[in-house]
Design an enzyme around this catalytic site. Structure first.
Site, PDB file in Angstrom:
ATOM      1  N   ASP A 171     -16.180   9.340   8.353  1.00  0.00           N
ATOM      2  CA  ASP A 171     -15.016   8.467   8.165  1.00  0.00           C
ATOM      3  C   ASP A 171     -13.769   9.324   8.381  1.00  0.00           C
ATOM      4  O   ASP A 171     -13.835  10.560   8.346  1.00  0.00           O
ATOM      5  CB  ASP A 171     -15.000   7.867   6.752  1.00  0.00           C
ATOM      6  N   ARG A 230       0.803  -1.228   0.000  1.00  0.00           N
ATOM      7  CA  ARG A 230       0.000   0.000   0.000  1.00  0.00           C
ATOM      8  C   ARG A 230       0.837   1.279   0.000  1.00  0.00           C
ATOM      9  O   ARG A 230       0.370   2.309  -0.455  1.00  0.00           O
ATOM     10  CB  ARG A 230      -0.936  -0.012   1.202  1.00  0.00           C
TER      11      ARG A 230
HETATM   12  C1  LIG Z   1     -14.043  -1.804   6.447  1.00  0.00           C
HETATM   13  S1  LIG Z   1     -14.664  -0.169   6.370  1.00  0.00           S
HETATM   14  C2  LIG Z   1     -16.254  -0.375   7.100  1.00  0.00           C
HETATM   15  C3  LIG Z   1     -17.337   0.316   6.334  1.00  0.00           C
HETATM   16  C4  LIG Z   1     -18.751   0.074   6.853  1.00  0.00           C
HETATM   17  N1  LIG Z   1     -18.902   0.471   8.229  1.00  0.00           N
HETATM   18  C5  LIG Z   1     -19.125  -1.382   6.687  1.00  0.00           C
HETATM   19  O1  LIG Z   1     -19.195  -2.110   7.682  1.00  0.00           O
HETATM   20  O2  LIG Z   1     -19.358  -1.812   5.548  1.00  0.00           O
HETATM   21  C6  LIG Z   1     -13.708   0.589   7.673  1.00  0.00           C
HETATM   22  C7  LIG Z   1     -13.673   2.112   7.576  1.00  0.00           C
HETATM   23  O3  LIG Z   1     -13.123   2.620   8.797  1.00  0.00           O
HETATM   24  C8  LIG Z   1     -12.437   3.814   8.504  1.00  0.00           C
HETATM   25  N2  LIG Z   1     -11.535   4.135   9.627  1.00  0.00           N
HETATM   26  C9  LIG Z   1     -10.381   3.532   9.977  1.00  0.00           C
HETATM   27  N3  LIG Z   1      -9.839   4.130  11.044  1.00  0.00           N
HETATM   28  C10 LIG Z   1     -10.687   5.135  11.405  1.00  0.00           C
HETATM   29  C11 LIG Z   1     -10.680   6.117  12.431  1.00  0.00           C
HETATM   30  N4  LIG Z   1      -9.683   6.192  13.323  1.00  0.00           N
HETATM   31  N5  LIG Z   1     -11.699   6.991  12.479  1.00  0.00           N
HETATM   32  C12 LIG Z   1     -12.712   6.944  11.572  1.00  0.00           C
HETATM   33  N6  LIG Z   1     -12.780   6.040  10.573  1.00  0.00           N
HETATM   34  C13 LIG Z   1     -11.782   5.140  10.486  1.00  0.00           C
HETATM   35  C14 LIG Z   1     -11.716   3.486   7.207  1.00  0.00           C
HETATM   36  O4  LIG Z   1     -11.321   4.644   6.504  1.00  0.00           O
HETATM   37  C15 LIG Z   1     -12.761   2.640   6.484  1.00  0.00           C
HETATM   38  O5  LIG Z   1     -13.490   3.409   5.556  1.00  0.00           O
END
Ligand SMILES: C[S@@+](CC[C@H](N)C(=O)[O-])C[C@H]1O[C@@H](n2cnc3c(N)ncnc32)[C@H](O)[C@@H]1O
Length: 275
Positions: free
Chosen positions: A146, A37
């Site tokens: 996000d 990445r």
């Molecule tokens: C796997 S996705 C989940 C999306 C959705 N909630 C679902 O279950 O389909 C995880 C998301 O968490 C976000 N993320 C990771 N660390 C974070 C943080 N510290 N604060 C806010 N969002 C975060 C990432 O950018 C990503 O878009």
């Protein structure tokens, strides 16, 4: 040619950087992820490899926007409409009637924390609209947030590929709530788009200014955090959840062993109520 392996010192430095800035807990077995990445960022910065990129990060030689690029590159943004189905059923069959019985003077406030490209908050909006006829006067206010701007941009645009709409979205809902654009994308219809606001929120930062919520969907993000970070995030969520509010986690996530501020709902996996 593969990038040379990072030395342990550099790996520990970048792991700490990511944990402090986004909560991501990077274990040694994820070195390959770091390499795949971050290599493109090293290249666009004109650097030989990720070892050079991390060396620059270490001496604060990268601009804040490149630091953010590194954090965003390490997030996993996988999402889909109506992911796991049952939380959305629980929302319409259990939560909506409960909030309707409470009274319709204020909208149900819903937070999709870590919403990635928006499928989760739009699925909540569609679920709400489909059931709303049974609960006259009930309104909702949905916030999707996000840490990563690149996914929020896509969420706000509300444009999805054929592949993305085929994952989880029933065809009847696709035809009712989306329109096909000339370039073969499917765009969320304006009324649905208007139901959801998007904003940037880092789950590690204070939740000041967000207000109180009745429902928090925080799905498939805590799995990337260590136990201490999970507990801290959950406890701060409990502080801004209304007394009869619901917390919905991903199917592989739980509050058990982390905090006593929530209790599991007997009839739904991943759904918790504030204690
Ligand atoms: C796997 S996705 C989940 C999306 C959705 N909630 C679902 O279950 O389909 C995880 C998301 O968490 C976000 N993320 C990771 N660390 C974070 C943080 N510290 N604060 C806010 N969002 C975060 C990432 O950018 C990503 O878009």
């Amino acid at each position: 040619m593969n990038a040379p392996a990072l030395n342990n010192d550099a790996f520990q430095f970048v792991a700490t950087f990511l944990r402090e800035r986004s909560g991501l807990s990077l274990t040694d077995d994820k070195l390959y992820l770091l390499e795949s990445r971050l290599q493109p960022i090293a290249r666009t910065q004109g650097l030989k490899d990720i070892a050079e990129l991390i060396a620059k990060l270490r001496v604060k030689g990268l601009s804040p926007s490149v630091e953010i690029e590194i954090i965003e590159a390490m997030t996993t943004n996988e999402s889909m409409f109506f992911r796991d189905t049952s939380p959305f059923d629980h929302f319409s069959k259990v939560m909506m009637p409960k909030f309707h019985a409470r009274g319709t003077q204020s909208p149900v406030r819903i937070w999709s924390a870590a919403c990635s490209t928006g499928q989760e908050p739009y699925s909540l909006a569609m679920t709400f609209l489909e059931a709303a006829g049974k609960y006259p006067g009930l309104a909702c206010d949905i916030l999707g947030t996000d840490i990563a701007e690149k996914v929020l941009h896509r969420a706000r645009e509300g444009q999805y590929t054929q592949f993305e709409v085929q994952r989880g979205l029933p065809i009847a809902m696709l035809l009712k709530y989306f329109r096909q654009s000339p370039d073969n994308h499917w765009e969320v219809s304006t009324p649905l788009k208007n139901m959801v606001r998007f904003d940037s929120v880092n789950l590690l930062a204070p939740f000041q200014g967000l207000g109180m919520f009745d429902v928090i969907f925080c799905r498939n993000v805590l799995i990337y955090f260590d136990e201490k970070t999970k507990t801290a995030v959950l406890e701060r969520m409990a502080d801004i959840l209304s007394p009869e509010g619901f917390l919905v986690l991903g199917s592989a996530e739980t509050v058990l062993g982390l905090t006593k501020r929530f209790a599991p709902c007997d009839d739904a996996r991943g759904v918790f109520v504030r204690t």
